[in-house]
Design a protein around this motif. Structure first.
Motif, PDB file in Angstrom:
ATOM      1  N   ASP A  38      -5.411  -0.053 -13.284  1.00 53.89           N
ATOM      2  CA  ASP A  38      -4.509   0.624 -12.342  1.00 53.89           C
ATOM      3  C   ASP A  38      -3.274   1.169 -13.055  1.00 53.89           C
ATOM      4  O   ASP A  38      -2.331   1.620 -12.395  1.00 53.89           O
ATOM      5  CB  ASP A  38      -4.072  -0.345 -11.234  1.00 53.89           C
ATOM      6  CG  ASP A  38      -3.221  -1.498 -11.785  1.00 53.89           C
ATOM      7  OD1 ASP A  38      -3.310  -1.784 -12.999  1.00 53.89           O
ATOM      8  OD2 ASP A  38      -2.458  -2.100 -11.014  1.00 53.89           O
ATOM      9  N   ARG A  64      -2.853   4.404  -8.368  1.00 56.69           N
ATOM     10  CA  ARG A  64      -1.950   3.588  -7.553  1.00 56.69           C
ATOM     11  C   ARG A  64      -1.892   2.190  -8.173  1.00 56.69           C
ATOM     12  O   ARG A  64      -2.912   1.545  -8.357  1.00 56.69           O
ATOM     13  CB  ARG A  64      -2.453   3.500  -6.106  1.00 56.69           C
ATOM     14  CG  ARG A  64      -1.503   2.715  -5.208  1.00 56.69           C
ATOM     15  CD  ARG A  64      -1.969   2.754  -3.753  1.00 56.69           C
ATOM     16  NE  ARG A  64      -1.888   4.105  -3.198  1.00 56.69           N
ATOM     17  CZ  ARG A  64      -0.761   4.674  -2.760  1.00 56.69           C
ATOM     18  NH1 ARG A  64       0.384   4.012  -2.812  1.00 56.69           N
ATOM     19  NH2 ARG A  64      -0.777   5.908  -2.283  1.00 56.69           N
ATOM     20  N   SER A  94      -1.657  -1.593  -8.537  1.00 54.93           N
ATOM     21  CA  SER A  94      -1.833  -2.778  -7.690  1.00 54.93           C
ATOM     22  C   SER A  94      -1.183  -3.998  -8.339  1.00 54.93           C
ATOM     23  O   SER A  94      -0.962  -5.007  -7.682  1.00 54.93           O
ATOM     24  CB  SER A  94      -3.317  -3.029  -7.421  1.00 54.93           C
ATOM     25  OG  SER A  94      -4.019  -3.071  -8.642  1.00 54.93           O
TER      26      SER A  94
END
Ligand code: HEC
Ligand code: HEC
Length: 224
Positions: free
Chosen positions: A60, A123, A125
């Motif tokens: 991520d 995105r 996390s």
């Protein structure tokens, strides 16, 4: 190097497979890539290119909490490209990044842009590692008096000035950057001398306060 990467990724079969195929591609003609359709080729290519990055920065782009490796997910593509070019030229020094931004790993500007766009769309996390929360008011004050003028109050990215978002970054990474830059440590400086001059005025408490404050601001939103 391919062997080292495979060892690094031994827990992730996907990364190993991608890496192995990338090693083949790096040393032989990428015939299969050339035959793939125009729409499929970049997807497969980007996955292979980003597998290297993910080995350190995480799938991520969330980085590592201890501050050794920054979060990069959702940084603007232009900022990622700029930093990759600076590592590649040796203007910004870090042995690992200089290695993985070299022409063996990112063949040309097109590959640099492809991987940068992918990073911009991630995105995070992984939550940012924070400080102890005792100096947040001081951090906010130092930020608004010394930094927000260029970086913006929200510490988001300012792509037009090549500024990465610091909001939501791991506190230990920010604290390390501020310390290294102000010491003028050989190889460490990322920024201009004038920046180092601001940092020199910060005490260790200021640095920790700024890092803690910034790590708690919302991280950048991925771009589509
Ligand atoms: C071997 C581990 C490793 C790999 C692989 C790696 N990085 Fe990094 N990256 C780092 C480290 C460590 C830093 C911090 C360097 C420093 O302290 O200045 C960094 C810094 C960066 C930065 C600067 C972030 C900032 O806020 O200034 C960007 C952008 C980046 N990496 C992108 C990438 C991309 C894209 C890839 C894949 C092509 C990649 N990295 C592969 C370890 C790695
Ligand atoms: C005069 C404008 C200006 C001021 C004031 C300023 N910065 Fe920056 N900062 C920049 C620019 C431009 C960059 C990106 C430059 C680069 O990476 O070479 C940057 C990059 C950084 C980075 C590196 C991020 C990374 O890992 O790539 C950190 C950390 C940072 N600034 C912190 C601060 C802090 C903390 C302050 C206040 C004490 C501050 N800056 C004040 C312009 C400024």
């Amino acid at each position: 190097m391919c062997r080292m990467i495979n060892a690094l990724n031994r827990n992730s079969w996907l990364a190993v497979l991608t890496m192995a195929s990338q090693c083949v591609v790096a040393h032989a003609a990428p015939a299969s890539a050339a035959q793939a359709s125009a729409s499929q080729a970049p997807v497969a290519e980007v996955r292979a290119l980003f597998a290297n990055c993910a080995a350190c920065h995480g799938p991520d782009g969330g980085g590592v909490a201890d501050g050794t490796i920054p979060a990069i997910g959702a940084q603007p593509a232009s900022v990622v490209t700029q930093q990759l070019l600076r590592f590649r030229s040796g203007e910004r020094k870090d042995l690992r990044m200089q290695h993985f931004a070299d022409a063996e790993h990112l063949a040309d500007r097109q590959q640099i842009d492809l991987v940068a766009q992918h990073v911009a769309g991630l995105r995070r996390s992984t939550p940012a590692a924070r400080g102890d929360g005792t100096q947040l008011a001081l951090g906010a004050r130092r930020w608004s008096e010394g930094c927000a003028g260029c970086h913006g109050a929200s510490a988001g990215a300012v792509a037009t000035r090549g500024i990465a978002a610091l909001a939501g970054q791991h506190a230990p990474y920010i604290a390390r950057k501020l310390r290294e830059e102000s010491n003028g440590m050989p190889g460490a400086p990322t920024l201009s001398q004038s920046h180092a001059a601001f940092f020199k005025r910060l005490t260790p408490v200021d640095r920790a306060a700024l890092a803690d404050y910034l790590s708690r601001l919302p991280p950048p939103e991925p771009s589509p």
